[in-house]
Design an enzyme around this catalytic site. Structure first.
Site, mmCIF file in Angstrom:
data_model
loop_
_atom_site.group_PDB
_atom_site.id
_atom_site.type_symbol
_atom_site.label_atom_id
_atom_site.label_comp_id
_atom_site.label_asym_id
_atom_site.label_seq_id
_atom_site.Cartn_x
_atom_site.Cartn_y
_atom_site.Cartn_z
ATOM 1 N N TYR A 98 0.860 -1.317 -0.108
ATOM 2 C CA TYR A 98 -0.124 -0.045 0.100
ATOM 3 C C TYR A 98 0.811 1.213 0.077
ATOM 4 O O TYR A 98 2.138 1.185 0.129
ATOM 5 C CB TYR A 98 -0.980 -0.095 1.117
ATOM 6 C CG TYR A 98 -0.382 0.373 2.567
ATOM 7 C CD1 TYR A 98 -1.040 1.581 3.056
ATOM 8 C CD2 TYR A 98 0.563 -0.484 2.960
ATOM 9 C CE1 TYR A 98 -0.577 1.936 4.447
ATOM 10 C CE2 TYR A 98 1.106 -0.160 4.417
ATOM 11 C CZ TYR A 98 0.484 1.085 5.048
ATOM 12 O OH TYR A 98 1.002 1.424 6.243
ATOM 13 N N ASP A 100 2.122 4.525 1.936
ATOM 14 C CA ASP A 100 2.108 4.983 3.286
ATOM 15 C C ASP A 100 2.991 6.139 3.192
ATOM 16 O O ASP A 100 4.205 6.142 3.391
ATOM 17 C CB ASP A 100 2.809 3.849 4.062
ATOM 18 C CG ASP A 100 2.546 4.221 5.766
ATOM 19 O OD1 ASP A 100 1.912 4.945 6.021
ATOM 20 O OD2 ASP A 100 3.514 3.668 6.491
#
Length: 500
Positions: A98, A100
């Site tokens: 993901y 971040d």
């Protein structure tokens, strides 16, 4: 290891040849979306997450953010939805990918052996490079390069964090006392090496990429006012039984040996803490010690103690290595860690060049010295920075570390076949293996995923499958139910019969 552990790595994002200032958040999200990850689930369930909860009790009012992370172009990312921006992706091998804080991040799930963990971490490098290649193929402008490092050399740092399952039984203050001196000095063999000093112009090598960025001994923050001991309390498991020790005081290693050893020695240190062992000395100023150890390549007496001293970073590590000898013979992996720990401390103390085949910062130091000698007067200090960056580039065609591996200069812990298998196979014996099987067989019916839950959408209702344990008999029993179920309805019926 005697406990489950995982690694989460934020990758550096270098945008070359862009017209104007890159929107790093946008590029990170699009890179993750481009990752060729067959059978992955896109999304994440944030319902059970609470990054404000503190191990010392209560909740923080706010989390600090590095002001440098809040600057830069948001021209394109500001028009993305939250889900688009985060680009959460759950892989069949149990990992999470993901965006971040404007960095592509790869999180392994927990592993039970160091070999599994190293293979999963190296699989992350391959997934990230595949995503880089896929994104570059789509770009009509510039080129993206990913680096597995911890600083952009312009004041920003991004992390490589470790996670260890620990018991709620041990008081937090005891954990802090045992682990802080260890974490402050572990860089002597686990540092990734960095050319340059934060806030200074000197292009000299230091042990750690992260050392200059730590400001506190304990704290809940991760991107500003960084602590040696992070007190975030998100167990991602049964909170009554477990805590997840979130370690942010470490570097992103390229060396497989260094990855195995930084985790293996930390796991043994936690074993010591659980048994009631405490170091006989305390550091006067742990934050100062982190920085001084990183800058002291000669292993002088730079660590001040409350009583006696000063001592070297090697001396502090010897306290822990000697105390952990009580675990010799417990299993083959533990004995390997103990042997390697003692050997590297001996090598570094006698002639650090002997550790260049496994310690990242020593490998860099040797390579820079060799190149300086080869190039003679043509060598410039800035060239050392190029070697430093080249060591962390993911693209094998440009990667200095991969060149050393190809030449047999770096020790391997896993084979290429192990890494290839880890791309699609979760760590054995863990809930990740069960969740991976669920994703593979029933992925079309999944509406949400988190580390400790999978949510199915059936007939307009949500049905949640929880993983309150990370390993053990309950996980094994759940794994058998999933394996034996021919359909999702059959699995849900079997779970209902067991009261799950």
């Amino acid at each position: 290891m005697n406990r489950p552990a995982g690694i989460e790595t934020e990758y550096g994002l270098n945008c070359e040849g862009f017209a104007g200032e890159p929107d790093f958040a946008y590029e990170a999200a699009r890179l993750i979306q481009a990752a060729p990850v067959e059978g992955a689930f896109r999304g994440w369930d944030y319902v059970g997450e609470d990054p404000y909860r503190d191990l010392r009790g209560g909740r923080a009012d706010r989390l600090e953010r590095d002001p440098r992370d809040l600057t830069g172009s948001t021209d394109r990312s500001s028009r993305m939805s939250r889900d688009e921006l985060l680009s959460n992706t759950v892989l069949r091998n149990g990992a999470r990918l993901y965006n971040d804080h404007n960095h592509p991040e790869y999180c392994t799930d927990v592993c039970l052996t160091l070999k599994d963990l190293v293979a999963q971490d190296k699989a992350g490098e391959r997934v990230m490079f595949a995503a880089e290649a896929a994104r570059n193929a789509m770009l009509g402008y510039g080129q993206i390069r990913l680096l597995k490092n911890n600083t952009d050399y312009h004041g920003r740092s991004y992390g490589c964090h470790e996670n260890y399952l620990t018991s709620r039984r041990i008081p937090t203050d005891d954990l802090i006392r045992v682990t802080v001196p260890f974490l402050a000095t572990r860089q002597v063999f686990a540092g990734a090496g960095r050319v340059g000093i934060e806030g200074g112009d000197a292009l000299q090598l230091q042990m750690s990429q992260r050392a200059d960025f730590f400001e506190e001994v304990t704290g809940i923050n991760t991107t500003a006012r960084r602590p040696i001991f992070n007190t975030r309390d998100e167990p991602h498991a049964d909170p009554g039984k477990y805590r997840r020790l979130h370690v942010i005081a470490g570097d992103a290693n390229r060396s497989e040996w260094a990855t195995a050893m930084k985790v293996g020695t930390m796991a043994l240190t936690l074993d010591l803490a659980m048994e009631g062992w405490r170091p006989s000395e305390r550091l006067t100023d742990p934050v100062r010690a982190v920085r001084r150890v990183s800058h002291d390549l000669e292993f002088g007496g730079v660590v001040d103690l409350e009583r006696g001293g000063p001592v070297s970073g090697l001396d502090v590590q010897r306290w822990y290595c000697e105390a952990a000898q009580r675990y010799r013979g417990r299993d083959a992996e533990t004995t390997w860690v103990l042997d390697e720990w003692a050997a590297v401390l001996e090598d570094l103390g006698r002639d650090r060049s002997r550790a260049a085949d496994r310690v990242d910062w020593v490998a860099k130091q040797r390579l820079i010295a060799e190149m300086r000698e080869d190039f003679g007067p043509e060598w410039k200090d800035e060239d050392a920075r190029r070697v430093d960056l080249g060591y962390h580039v993911l693209d094998p065609a440009w990667c200095v570390y991969d060149m050393l591996v190809d030449e047999g200069e770096m020790r391997r812990i896993v084979s290429d076949a192990d890494i290839e298998r880890a791309l699609s196979t979760p760590p054995t014996g863990t809930r990740a293996a069960v969740r991976g099987d669920v994703l593979r067989r029933f992925g079309e019916d999944i509406s949400a995923v988190e580390w400790d839950r999978v949510v199915f959408r059936r007939n307009g209702y949500d049905v949640t499958l929880r993983f309150d344990d990370v390993v053990g008999p309950e996980v094994d029993r759940l794994g058998r139910l999933v394996t034996e179920a021919e359909t999702l309805e059959g699995l849900l019926t079997a779970l209902d019969a067991e009261g799950r």
